[in-house]
Design a protein around this motif. Structure first.
Motif, PDB file in Angstrom:
ATOM      1  N   LEU A   1      -9.188  13.514  -8.280  1.00 13.92           N
ATOM      2  CA  LEU A   1      -9.506  13.850  -6.898  1.00 13.92           C
ATOM      3  C   LEU A   1      -9.135  12.664  -6.024  1.00 13.92           C
ATOM      4  N   PRO A   2      -8.392  12.887  -4.940  1.00 14.61           N
ATOM      5  CA  PRO A   2      -8.056  11.747  -4.064  1.00 14.61           C
ATOM      6  C   PRO A   2      -9.315  11.059  -3.551  1.00 14.61           C
ATOM      7  N   GLY A   3      -9.255   9.747  -3.457  1.00 16.92           N
ATOM      8  CA  GLY A   3     -10.418   9.005  -3.007  1.00 16.92           C
ATOM      9  C   GLY A   3     -10.916   9.437  -1.640  1.00 16.92           C
ATOM     10  N   PHE A   4     -10.001   9.808  -0.737  1.00 17.91           N
ATOM     11  CA  PHE A   4     -10.426  10.177   0.617  1.00 17.91           C
ATOM     12  C   PHE A   4     -11.167  11.509   0.639  1.00 17.91           C
ATOM     13  N   ALA A   5     -11.072  12.294  -0.445  1.00 14.60           N
ATOM     14  CA  ALA A   5     -11.738  13.596  -0.499  1.00 14.60           C
ATOM     15  C   ALA A   5     -13.083  13.532  -1.212  1.00 14.60           C
ATOM     16  N   ALA A   6     -13.451  12.372  -1.735  1.00 14.96           N
ATOM     17  CA  ALA A   6     -14.712  12.245  -2.457  1.00 14.96           C
ATOM     18  C   ALA A   6     -15.888  12.554  -1.540  1.00 14.96           C
ATOM     19  N   ASN A   7     -16.853  13.284  -2.060  1.00 18.53           N
ATOM     20  CA  ASN A   7     -18.070  13.645  -1.315  1.00 18.53           C
ATOM     21  C   ASN A   7     -17.774  14.457  -0.058  1.00 18.53           C
ATOM     22  N   ALA A   8     -16.640  15.123  -0.016  1.00 22.78           N
ATOM     23  CA  ALA A   8     -16.268  15.944   1.136  1.00 22.78           C
ATOM     24  C   ALA A   8     -15.937  17.347   0.624  1.00 22.78           C
ATOM     25  N   ALA A   9     -16.922  18.226   0.640  1.00 21.62           N
ATOM     26  CA  ALA A   9     -16.789  19.544   0.015  1.00 21.62           C
ATOM     27  C   ALA A   9     -15.560  20.334   0.457  1.00 21.62           C
ATOM     28  N   PRO A  10     -15.182  20.318   1.749  1.00 22.31           N
ATOM     29  CA  PRO A  10     -14.031  21.135   2.146  1.00 22.31           C
ATOM     30  C   PRO A  10     -12.709  20.697   1.532  1.00 22.31           C
ATOM     31  N   TYR A  11     -12.667  19.511   0.913  1.00 26.27           N
ATOM     32  CA  TYR A  11     -11.393  18.977   0.427  1.00 26.27           C
ATOM     33  C   TYR A  11     -11.388  18.740  -1.087  1.00 26.27           C
ATOM     34  N   LEU A  12     -12.357  19.305  -1.776  1.00 25.65           N
ATOM     35  CA  LEU A  12     -12.442  19.067  -3.213  1.00 25.65           C
ATOM     36  C   LEU A  12     -11.338  19.765  -3.997  1.00 25.65           C
ATOM     37  N   HIS A  13     -10.584  20.618  -3.332  1.00 25.98           N
ATOM     38  CA  HIS A  13      -9.480  21.295  -4.019  1.00 25.98           C
ATOM     39  C   HIS A  13      -8.220  20.427  -4.072  1.00 25.98           C
ATOM     40  N   LEU A  14      -8.172  19.356  -3.299  1.00 24.40           N
ATOM     41  CA  LEU A  14      -6.983  18.506  -3.279  1.00 24.40           C
ATOM     42  C   LEU A  14      -6.864  17.725  -4.586  1.00 24.40           C
ATOM     43  N   ARG A  15      -5.649  17.349  -4.923  1.00 25.49           N
ATOM     44  CA  ARG A  15      -5.409  16.630  -6.173  1.00 25.49           C
ATOM     45  C   ARG A  15      -4.465  15.447  -5.940  1.00 25.49           C
ATOM     46  N   GLU A  16      -4.620  14.455  -6.799  1.00 24.79           N
ATOM     47  CA  GLU A  16      -3.737  13.301  -6.773  1.00 24.79           C
ATOM     48  C   GLU A  16      -3.263  13.024  -8.192  1.00 24.79           C
ATOM     49  N   MET A  17      -1.962  13.015  -8.397  1.00 20.57           N
ATOM     50  CA  MET A  17      -1.395  12.691  -9.692  1.00 20.57           C
ATOM     51  C   MET A  17      -1.156  11.189  -9.755  1.00 20.57           C
ATOM     52  N   VAL A  18      -1.749  10.553 -10.750  1.00 19.88           N
ATOM     53  CA  VAL A  18      -1.548   9.125 -10.979  1.00 19.88           C
ATOM     54  C   VAL A  18      -0.601   8.982 -12.170  1.00 19.88           C
ATOM     55  N   VAL A  19       0.554   8.399 -11.916  1.00 19.87           N
ATOM     56  CA  VAL A  19       1.557   8.193 -12.956  1.00 19.87           C
ATOM     57  C   VAL A  19       1.588   6.704 -13.301  1.00 19.87           C
ATOM     58  N   THR A  20       1.296   6.387 -14.563  1.00 21.60           N
ATOM     59  CA  THR A  20       1.310   4.996 -15.012  1.00 21.60           C
ATOM     60  C   THR A  20       2.659   4.694 -15.655  1.00 21.60           C
ATOM     61  N   HIS A  21       3.329   3.686 -15.132  1.00 19.73           N
ATOM     62  CA  HIS A  21       4.635   3.307 -15.676  1.00 19.73           C
ATOM     63  C   HIS A  21       4.433   2.356 -16.858  1.00 19.73           C
ATOM     64  N   THR A  22       5.152   2.613 -17.942  1.00 18.51           N
ATOM     65  CA  THR A  22       4.992   1.831 -19.169  1.00 18.51           C
ATOM     66  C   THR A  22       6.266   1.042 -19.467  1.00 18.51           C
ATOM     67  N   GLY A  23       6.133   0.066 -20.371  1.00 20.87           N
ATOM     68  CA  GLY A  23       7.279  -0.761 -20.727  1.00 20.87           C
ATOM     69  C   GLY A  23       7.666  -1.747 -19.654  1.00 20.87           C
ATOM     70  N   LEU A  24       6.727  -2.091 -18.785  1.00 24.01           N
ATOM     71  CA  LEU A  24       7.040  -2.978 -17.658  1.00 24.01           C
ATOM     72  C   LEU A  24       7.029  -4.444 -18.083  1.00 24.01           C
ATOM     73  N   GLU A  25       7.999  -5.167 -17.594  1.00 23.85           N
ATOM     74  CA  GLU A  25       8.102  -6.608 -17.783  1.00 23.85           C
ATOM     75  C   GLU A  25       9.044  -7.138 -16.713  1.00 23.85           C
ATOM     76  N   ARG A  26       9.119  -8.429 -16.591  1.00 25.02           N
ATOM     77  CA  ARG A  26      10.053  -9.000 -15.623  1.00 25.02           C
ATOM     78  C   ARG A  26      11.484  -8.628 -16.021  1.00 25.02           C
ATOM     79  N   GLY A  27      12.218  -8.106 -15.051  1.00 23.28           N
ATOM     80  CA  GLY A  27      13.588  -7.680 -15.306  1.00 23.28           C
ATOM     81  C   GLY A  27      13.708  -6.211 -15.666  1.00 23.28           C
ATOM     82  N   ALA A  28      12.582  -5.527 -15.920  1.00 21.07           N
ATOM     83  CA  ALA A  28      12.625  -4.103 -16.251  1.00 21.07           C
ATOM     84  C   ALA A  28      12.926  -3.281 -15.006  1.00 21.07           C
ATOM     85  N   VAL A  29      13.489  -2.069 -15.218  1.00 16.67           N
ATOM     86  CA  VAL A  29      13.798  -1.146 -14.122  1.00 16.67           C
ATOM     87  C   VAL A  29      13.129   0.189 -14.414  1.00 16.67           C
TER      88      VAL A  29
END
Length: 641
Positions: free
Chosen positions: A137-165
């Motif tokens: 649930l997006p942080g801005f929609a917390a404790n706000a009943a009219p917006y509890l249907h909204l969603r936020e996809m959090v994508v974690t990037h893996t294999g990160l290091e200096r020089g990675a793309v």
């Protein structure tokens, strides 16, 4: 890996494990979220606005960013996003760009994740595992009943290091009707360099597209692809935007693209705020309105209700586009006790209408040329026929101290009642932005201080809606006068033409103390003035524009009546007058008199709100002159007692 999710039209992204910093980064890279990070524009497209920072100092570099917007014949839209981001520092992948965030509205949109993989420095390709995708649930929609249907996809990037793309892409498909036609806002820039930024807009042949790219001379390439007309904007070598104090908001400092296939009339029709049903309130809500405003003048009623809605009704901090710019009925917002900026504006307008005030909700925007809903970053209420200027503009989502929010000066508003489809400018009278302090202080032979002071403020300094704040501010700064004074509230109110004032009595119970035959006397300052803006004076210049709220004028007139045997010891004849005048403004400070009656007149006038880096030296000269210690504190020679 492909992941299908139902979602909303505005999408944003970023990378990093610190939720706060990464979400801020994401919010402006998407066309649909508020610009919360300042970014630098193309050097060749902005006449010397910024100095480019060396890429070696950046935490990361976007090798390329691509946005593609498509309007299908059935009215649905498709937004596609892709970037290649190279990491240079540990901060880049541990906090700044380690995650990406995409906010959606499941009732209208479908999100499809495309490619999420990282090419490490040694060439190894790491694909995101299944647990790299987390829907919350997006942080801005917390404790706000009219917006509890909204969603936020959090994508974690893996294999990160200096020089990675990191190679990242996704697509959001939106059903017809969430927004009118196809529109968007794209902000070109970031805290790190961008080597290439491309925006493509595809519409069916025959469909007109209004567009404007501000602060850039780049023209779109217009081509055809089968049944489509395609406009392409491509900007290259965007330098990073370094962190500096008092920077402009991103959309005021860098190239910003606005585009739309809709008209302003289409925008108004889509929002539907011309429906009287939207403003209906039940008996309880109406009673609350009458109770809260009983005995108030129309301006007092406006002030009271605005304050109540701002402080008592919770806010949804997400972009209005995530809701399709569709407001809730006023009664629903009242019952839920939470709403978006537009919801709160509709509720406030409904309350004003209960009192028979001519109130209409409006959307506010920094531009008036392209009818892109995403350009409207705020909402307010216009009340006509009330106030010193004949109209009030009231923001129910942020603190407001005067009849028009100073932060909206120079912007535009669009009425939502359908009476006009033109954006009207929110006027800013630079002469009204004035702050004046007048004091008359006497010191007797025992060093006891007494006197009076008046503070008058207007425009960006105006506190007509918050006189208590003016009084408390005056008490705070006047208490530092001399070696500390007792400040008495002698009344406050309106001085005419929208100016607010407060009077104060000044006194001490103990005499000023002398050290080595000298008495130190700190001169009074004005609350909220240049002394309290805390502008940093760097010696090395700036890379980004320096911004004040508005051009303004500040003046202090101080009269000191001294015992007959006291004289000024801290100023020579050639130090009694300071004058600095340049294209940025003017500072004058004069101390007249040697003993008996001393008069100090000080003025600071700023001619422009924004100064480019090349103009910073002029502003710095003004600030340095104003802060001259000899004109902020006087020392008097006193006879031994």
């Amino acid at each position: 890996m492909n992941t299908d999710i139902t979602a909303t039209p505005l999408t944003s992204f970023t990378s990093g494990s610190s939720a706060r910093s990464t979400r801020m980064h994401a919010r402006f890279l998407s066309n649909s979220r508020f610009a919360t990070i300042l970014a630098l524009s193309v050097a060749c497209c902005m006449t010397g606005a910024f100095a480019q920072t060396a890429e070696k100092d950046a935490d990361a570099t976007y090798l390329d960013i691509t946005h593609e917007y498509v309007l299908n014949p059935d009215g649905s839209t498709v937004f596609s996003y892709e970037h290649h981001l190279q990491y240079h520092t540990y901060y880049a992948f541990t906090r700044a760009y380690g995650e990406s965030f995409i906010v959606t509205n499941p009732a209208w949109q479908t999100l499809k994740i495309g490619k999420v993989e990282t090419k490490m420095a040694d060439g190894t390709v790491v694909k995101a595992p299944f647990n790299a995708f987390n829907e919350i649930l997006p942080g801005f929609a917390a404790n706000a009943a009219p917006y509890l249907h909204l969603r936020e996809m959090v994508v974690t990037h893996t294999g990160l290091e200096r020089g990675a793309v990191a190679d990242f892409s996704y697509t959001v498909t939106t059903k017809p009707g969430m927004l009118p036609g196809l529109s968007g806002r794209v902000i070109f820039g970031d805290r790190c360099p961008i080597q290439s930024y491309t925006v493509k807009v595809k519409v069916p042949k025959g469909v007109k597209l209004a567009s404007e790219l501000r602060r850039s001379d780049v023209k779109p390439a217009e081509t055809t692809e089968g049944k489509w007309t395609v406009w392409t904007w491509r900007l290259a070598k965007l330098p990073m935007y370094p962190v500096e104090s008092q920077q402009q908001a991103i959309d005021q400092a860098v190239p910003v693209l606005y585009f739309s296939t809709a008209s302003f009339a289409d925008v108004q029709k889509h929002i539907g705020a011309d429906s009287p049903v939207l403003f209906d309130l039940d008996d309880k809500a109406r009673r609350d309105v009458f109770t809260a405003t009983k005995g108030d003048s129309p301006v007092g009623q406006a002030r009271t209700l605005r304050k109540n809605v701002e402080s008592l009704v919770g806010g949804m901090g997400g972009d209005l586009a995530v809701l399709g710019f569709k407001p809730m009925p006023a009664q629903r917002t009242f019952n839920a006790n939470v709403g978006s900026a537009l919801d709160k504006a509709v509720l406030l307008a409904a309350m004003y209408r209960v009192l028979k005030l001519d109130a209409v909700p409006v959307l506010t925007s920094p531009v008036n040329t392209v009818p892109a809903l995403q350009a409207f970053t705020g909402a307010a209420v216009l009340i006509e026929g009330v106030g010193t200027g004949g109209a009030l503009l009231l923001d129910a989502s942020a603190p407001q101290s005067d009849e028009k929010p100073a932060r909206l000066a120079g912007q535009y508003y669009l009425r939502l009642d359908g009476k006009s489809d033109k954006c009207e400018r929110i006027d800013s009278d630079a002469d009204a932005n004035a702050l004046a302090l007048t004091t008359d202080i006497s010191i007797d032979g025992d060093g006891l201080v007494s006197g009076k002071a008046r503070v008058e403020s207007g425009g960006v300094f105006g506190l007509a809606f918050d006189l208590k704040r003016l009084v408390s501010g005056a008490k705070r700064v006047l208490a530092t006068t001399g070696q500390g004074l007792t400040v008495r509230d002698d009344g406050s109110g309106m001085a005419g033409e929208g100016r607010s004032f407060c009077d104060a009595g000044l006194s001490t119970k103990t005499g000023l103390t002398a050290t080595g035959g000298l008495v130190k006397f700190c001169l009074p300052t004005a609350p909220g003035g240049i002394d309290e803006m805390h502008v940093n004076l760097g010696l090395a210049g700036r890379s980004t524009p320096l911004e004040f709220a508005a051009p303004f004028a500040q003046e202090s007139r101080i009269t000191l009546t001294l015992p007959k045997d006291w004289t000024i010891a801290s100023l020579s004849d050639d130090q009694r007058s300071i004058t600095v005048s340049n294209d940025a403004g003017e500072v004058r400070s004069t101390v007249r008199g040697e003993s008996g009656s001393i008069e100090i007149v000080r003025s600071f006038r700023l001619k422009r709100a924004v100064s480019a880096p090349a103009q910073y030296a002029e502003v710095r000269a003004l600030l340095a002159a104003w802060r001259t210690p000899l004109h902020g504190t006087l020392y008097f020679t006193v006879p031994a007692r």
